[in-house]
Scaffold this motif. Structure first.
Motif, short mmCIF file in Angstrom:
data_model
loop_
_atom_site.label_atom_id
_atom_site.label_comp_id
_atom_site.label_asym_id
_atom_site.label_seq_id
_atom_site.Cartn_x
_atom_site.Cartn_y
_atom_site.Cartn_z
N ALA A 1 0.84 -1.20 0.00
CA ALA A 1 0.00 0.00 0.00
C ALA A 1 0.87 1.25 0.00
O ALA A 1 0.57 2.22 -0.71
N LEU A 2 1.94 1.25 0.78
CA LEU A 2 2.86 2.39 0.80
C LEU A 2 3.50 2.60 -0.58
O LEU A 2 3.73 3.74 -0.99
N ALA A 3 3.78 1.52 -1.28
CA ALA A 3 4.40 1.62 -2.60
C ALA A 3 3.48 2.34 -3.59
O ALA A 3 3.96 2.95 -4.55
N GLY A 4 2.20 2.29 -3.34
CA GLY A 4 1.25 2.96 -4.22
C GLY A 4 1.00 4.41 -3.87
O GLY A 4 0.26 5.10 -4.58
N ARG A 5 1.60 4.90 -2.79
CA ARG A 5 1.37 6.27 -2.36
C ARG A 5 2.41 7.20 -2.98
O ARG A 5 3.59 7.10 -2.70
N PHE A 6 1.94 8.11 -3.82
CA PHE A 6 2.82 9.02 -4.54
C PHE A 6 3.47 10.06 -3.63
O PHE A 6 4.44 10.69 -4.01
N GLU A 7 2.92 10.23 -2.43
CA GLU A 7 3.50 11.20 -1.49
C GLU A 7 4.90 10.78 -1.03
O GLU A 7 5.72 11.60 -0.66
N LEU A 8 5.15 9.48 -1.03
CA LEU A 8 6.44 8.94 -0.59
C LEU A 8 7.36 8.75 -1.79
O LEU A 8 6.92 8.35 -2.88
N ASP A 9 8.62 8.99 -1.57
CA ASP A 9 9.63 8.76 -2.58
C ASP A 9 9.78 7.25 -2.79
O ASP A 9 9.79 6.48 -1.82
N ALA A 10 9.90 6.82 -4.03
CA ALA A 10 10.02 5.39 -4.34
C ALA A 10 11.20 4.76 -3.63
O ALA A 10 11.12 3.61 -3.17
N ASP A 11 12.30 5.47 -3.50
CA ASP A 11 13.48 4.91 -2.83
C ASP A 11 13.22 4.67 -1.35
O ASP A 11 13.77 3.72 -0.77
N GLU A 12 12.41 5.52 -0.72
CA GLU A 12 12.05 5.32 0.69
C GLU A 12 11.33 3.98 0.86
O GLU A 12 11.59 3.24 1.80
N VAL A 13 10.42 3.72 -0.05
CA VAL A 13 9.62 2.50 0.03
C VAL A 13 10.46 1.29 -0.40
O VAL A 13 10.38 0.23 0.22
N ARG A 14 11.26 1.44 -1.42
CA ARG A 14 12.09 0.34 -1.93
C ARG A 14 13.00 -0.21 -0.83
O ARG A 14 13.26 -1.41 -0.76
N ARG A 15 13.45 0.66 0.06
CA ARG A 15 14.33 0.25 1.17
C ARG A 15 13.69 -0.83 2.04
O ARG A 15 14.37 -1.67 2.62
N LEU A 16 12.36 -0.84 2.12
CA LEU A 16 11.67 -1.84 2.93
C LEU A 16 11.98 -3.26 2.45
O LEU A 16 12.01 -4.20 3.24
N GLY A 17 12.22 -3.41 1.16
CA GLY A 17 12.53 -4.73 0.61
C GLY A 17 13.88 -5.28 1.04
O GLY A 17 14.16 -6.46 0.84
N THR A 18 14.71 -4.44 1.63
CA THR A 18 16.04 -4.89 2.06
C THR A 18 16.06 -5.34 3.52
O THR A 18 17.10 -5.82 3.99
N LEU A 19 14.97 -5.18 4.22
CA LEU A 19 14.94 -5.49 5.65
C LEU A 19 14.72 -6.99 5.90
O LEU A 19 14.25 -7.72 5.03
N ARG A 20 15.05 -7.41 7.09
CA ARG A 20 15.08 -8.82 7.45
C ARG A 20 13.80 -9.59 7.15
O ARG A 20 13.84 -10.73 6.68
N GLY A 21 12.65 -9.01 7.40
CA GLY A 21 11.39 -9.72 7.21
C GLY A 21 10.88 -9.76 5.77
O GLY A 21 9.87 -10.39 5.49
N ALA A 22 11.57 -9.10 4.87
CA ALA A 22 11.11 -9.03 3.47
C ALA A 22 11.45 -10.32 2.74
O ALA A 22 12.61 -10.72 2.67
N SER A 23 10.47 -10.97 2.20
CA SER A 23 10.68 -12.20 1.44
C SER A 23 11.00 -11.85 -0.02
O SER A 23 10.81 -10.72 -0.47
N ALA A 24 11.44 -12.85 -0.75
CA ALA A 24 11.71 -12.66 -2.18
C ALA A 24 10.42 -12.28 -2.91
O ALA A 24 10.42 -11.43 -3.80
N ARG A 25 9.32 -12.90 -2.51
CA ARG A 25 8.03 -12.58 -3.15
C ARG A 25 7.64 -11.12 -2.88
O ARG A 25 7.17 -10.43 -3.77
#
Length: 145
Positions: free
Chosen positions: A100-124
């Motif tokens: 849902a955050l990835a779809g919010r234009f108010e946030l910079d894409a790089d801010e949201v992309r960083r979430l994919g690098t965190l421990r709980g982020a799966s490949a999917r």
């Protein structure tokens, strides 16, 4: 004495921002989730909701609702982003909120992309996150965002 059902009814239907801000203090997670769905809940209350904790399932659902809320401004979205990042780092899976955050234009894409690098982020999740951000970039290039 008000019952939990009374608080829930208020959270769903109330329009007064003062009452809605007071309801944030309610200990019931279903009331907090109802506040996160009520389109009249003010951004200040939404931001405060992002800091509440109950259980993994309830927390992740609440963060998803906050990320989707129409009155979530940049301050609220950043608070949700931080909460989601903390949950991911703890090994939790607030994946719906991430997308849902990835779809919010108010946030910079790089801010949201960083979430994919965190421990709980799966490949999917990383795959779906990349796809959501690509769609967002395409929408901006077509003048929709």
């Amino acid at each position: 004495m008000p019952t939990p059902a009374d608080y829930l009814a208020l959270a769903h239907t109330e329009r007064d921002s003062l009452v809605l801000r007071r309801l944030v203090k309610c200990p019931y997670p279903f009331v907090r989730q109802a506040l996160a769905v009520n389109p009249h809940t003010p951004p200040e209350a939404l931001q405060e909701l992002s800091r509440t904790r109950d259980s993994v399932w309830n927390d992740n659902r609440l963060l998803h609702l906050l990320a989707d809320h129409p009155r979530s401004d940049l301050v609220v979205l950043r608070a949700v982003l931080e909460a989601v990042a903390a949950r991911l780092d703890e090994g939790e899976r607030p994946y719906a909120a991430v997308l849902a955050l990835a779809g919010r234009f108010e946030l910079d894409a790089d801010e949201v992309r960083r979430l994919g690098t965190l421990r709980g982020a799966s490949a999917r999740l990383r795959h779906l996150l990349d796809r959501r951000l690509i769609v967002r970039i395409e929408a901006v290039s077509c003048g929709q965002g």
